[in-house]
Write an enzyme that holds these catalytic residues in place. Structure first.
Site, short mmCIF file in Angstrom:
data_model
loop_
_atom_site.label_atom_id
_atom_site.label_comp_id
_atom_site.label_asym_id
_atom_site.label_seq_id
_atom_site.Cartn_x
_atom_site.Cartn_y
_atom_site.Cartn_z
N CYS A 29 -29.85 11.88 -41.83
CA CYS A 29 -30.36 11.53 -40.43
C CYS A 29 -30.12 10.09 -40.12
O CYS A 29 -30.41 9.91 -38.91
CB CYS A 29 -31.90 11.91 -40.58
SG CYS A 29 -32.76 10.75 -41.49
N CYS A 88 -39.62 11.89 -44.29
CA CYS A 88 -39.75 10.70 -43.85
C CYS A 88 -40.74 9.95 -44.79
O CYS A 88 -40.82 8.75 -45.11
CB CYS A 88 -40.34 10.63 -42.51
SG CYS A 88 -39.36 11.51 -41.28
FE1 FES Z 1 -34.83 11.40 -41.44
FE2 FES Z 1 -37.27 10.83 -41.00
S1 FES Z 1 -35.95 12.09 -39.74
S2 FES Z 1 -36.32 10.35 -42.51
#
Ligand code: FES
Length: 127
Positions: A33, A103
């Site tokens: 991400c 996260c």
């Molecule tokens: Fe990737 Fe938070 S959306 S670590």
């Protein structure tokens, strides 16, 4: 999507910023991400974490997890910080959506890397 605790931490992260005099840092990233957390620790002579701050690039959950991680490690002995888990971070925030659980793992990784950095630097000093 995000609960009130996450939104409060995201909008007003008390621990955001760099930390002058920090003697340990841990940088963790998620390649899928692109989120990155850099954690700064100020550890005193007795090995107690006096203060923790962070810089993060990422979603609201990543910012909130980073902020909580700083709260959780402040005041602990460095080695005790290794016990701060993603689950604890998740619980402190009152939960996260399934697709945001990572996260909290990223924040745990940043803590572990900062502690590792502290011990590496300490070992160098003692050589
Ligand atoms: Fe990737 Fe938070 S959306 S670590």
């Amino acid at each position: 999507m995000y609960n009130q605790t996450v939104m409060t931490k995201f909008l007003n992260p008390r621990n955001a910023g760099t930390l002058r005099g920090a003697n340990a840092t841990g940088k963790a990233g998620n390649s899928s991400c692109g989120d990155v957390i850099k954690l700064y620790l100020l550890v005193d002579e007795e090995g107690i974490i006096d203060e923790a701050k962070f810089k993060a690039f990422g979603c609201p959950a990543t910012i909130a997890c980073s902020d909580i991680a700083c709260d959780l490690v402040a005041g602990l002995q460095v080695d005790e910080a290794l016990n701060v888990s993603s689950k604890e971070i998740f619980d402190e925030l009152g939960g996260l959506d399934d697709n945001r659980v990572y996260c909290s793992v990223l924040a745990e990784d940043a803590i572990k890397l900062a502690v590792e950095d502290y011990y590496k630097k300490k070992a160098k000093e003692n050589k």
